[in-house]
Design a protein around this motif. Structure first.
Motif, PDB file in Angstrom:
ATOM      1  N   ASP A  34      10.903  -6.006  -5.395  1.00 40.65           N
ATOM      2  CA  ASP A  34      10.925  -6.177  -6.854  1.00 40.65           C
ATOM      3  C   ASP A  34      12.032  -5.337  -7.481  1.00 40.65           C
ATOM      4  O   ASP A  34      12.678  -5.756  -8.445  1.00 40.65           O
ATOM      5  N   LYS A 142      11.653  -1.601 -19.162  1.00 39.38           N
ATOM      6  CA  LYS A 142      10.229  -1.909 -18.989  1.00 39.38           C
ATOM      7  C   LYS A 142       9.956  -2.398 -17.575  1.00 39.38           C
ATOM      8  O   LYS A 142       8.960  -2.031 -16.952  1.00 39.38           O
ATOM      9  N   LYS A 143      10.841  -3.260 -17.082  1.00 38.61           N
ATOM     10  CA  LYS A 143      10.665  -3.815 -15.735  1.00 38.61           C
ATOM     11  C   LYS A 143      10.674  -2.688 -14.695  1.00 38.61           C
ATOM     12  O   LYS A 143       9.905  -2.693 -13.747  1.00 38.61           O
ATOM     13  N   SER A 145       9.779   0.385 -15.189  1.00 39.80           N
ATOM     14  CA  SER A 145       8.499   1.096 -15.295  1.00 39.80           C
ATOM     15  C   SER A 145       7.402   0.334 -14.561  1.00 39.80           C
ATOM     16  O   SER A 145       6.561   0.931 -13.885  1.00 39.80           O
ATOM     17  N   THR A 146       7.410  -0.983 -14.716  1.00 38.01           N
ATOM     18  CA  THR A 146       6.401  -1.814 -14.054  1.00 38.01           C
ATOM     19  C   THR A 146       6.515  -1.697 -12.546  1.00 38.01           C
ATOM     20  O   THR A 146       5.505  -1.550 -11.842  1.00 38.01           O
ATOM     21  N   VAL A 147       7.738  -1.762 -12.037  1.00 37.42           N
ATOM     22  CA  VAL A 147       7.941  -1.641 -10.586  1.00 37.42           C
ATOM     23  C   VAL A 147       7.420  -0.284 -10.115  1.00 37.42           C
ATOM     24  O   VAL A 147       6.708  -0.188  -9.116  1.00 37.42           O
ATOM     25  N   MET A 149       5.136   1.597 -11.381  1.00 36.32           N
ATOM     26  CA  MET A 149       3.681   1.727 -11.435  1.00 36.32           C
ATOM     27  C   MET A 149       2.988   0.776 -10.486  1.00 36.32           C
ATOM     28  O   MET A 149       2.099   1.160  -9.747  1.00 36.32           O
ATOM     29  N   ARG A 150       3.391  -0.504 -10.520  1.00 38.26           N
ATOM     30  CA  ARG A 150       2.684  -1.510  -9.728  1.00 38.26           C
ATOM     31  C   ARG A 150       2.807  -1.236  -8.234  1.00 38.26           C
ATOM     32  O   ARG A 150       1.859  -1.304  -7.494  1.00 38.26           O
ATOM     33  N   LYS A 151       4.024  -0.933  -7.820  1.00 32.73           N
ATOM     34  CA  LYS A 151       4.243  -0.717  -6.396  1.00 32.73           C
ATOM     35  C   LYS A 151       3.860   0.699  -5.983  1.00 32.73           C
ATOM     36  O   LYS A 151       4.031   1.080  -4.842  1.00 32.73           O
TER      37      LYS A 151
END
Ligand SMILES: [Fe+2]
Ligand SMILES: [Fe+2]
Length: 159
Positions: A34, A142-143, A145-147, A149-151
């Motif tokens: 990602d 934002k993307k 940050s998502t990577v 946190m999610r991963k």
């Protein structure tokens, strides 16, 4: 005031061009899929951002030209240094995310200021170009940050 705006556009023009040169190195080093995809997408976006800046220069009646910006040079250099020191892949991804987010925040700050200046000078056409770039930087941030946190990029790296 117009000169200040032009100098600011030259500054971010230099920065975007340096980012186009720096991103492939980070893409090579990143392992999370990602993250790699996000960085590749943003490289493409950055090329489009440069075209919007070309149009901005045109509207200002100026030749597209960058002016050396030590701030972005420092951020990129620091990212390279940190990424070069990390062996563990997950920690390396976390370091890359951190370096990339520092760059995004720099860009967000600069575009925010340029938009305010362009607005105060009544350059509505330029505001539109700069706003599109700003929105892409915010989405990229934002993307990232998502990577992270999610991963569990940051969480795993912390263990
Ligand atoms: Fe950018
Ligand atoms: Fe960016």
């Amino acid at each position: 005031m117009d000169d200040l705006l032009i100098h600011g556009v030259e500054d971010i023009y230099y920065a975007e061009n340096q980012i186009v040169k720096a991103l492939p190195k980070l893409i090579d080093k990143a392992t999370n899929r990602d993250l790699t995809k996000g960085l590749k997408d943003h490289l493409e976006e950055t090329r489009n951002q440069i075209q919007r800046l070309d149009q901005t220069f045109k509207k200002l009646g100026k030749k597209p030209e960058g002016v050396k910006c030590p701030a972005i040079d420092g951020l990129i250099e620091e990212g390279d240094e940190i990424a070069g020191e990390v062996g563990d892949k997950e920690v390396l991804d976390a370091a890359i995310i951190g370096a990339a987010q520092a760059v995004e925040h720099y860009e967000i700050a600069r575009y925010g200021t340029l938009i305010a200046w362009a607005e105060s000078l009544g350059h509505d056409d330029i505001v539109r170009f700069l706003n599109t770039n700003l929105n892409e930087e915010k989405a990229a941030d934002k993307k990232l940050s998502t990577v992270a946190m999610r991963k569990g990029g940051n969480r795993k790296a912390a263990s």
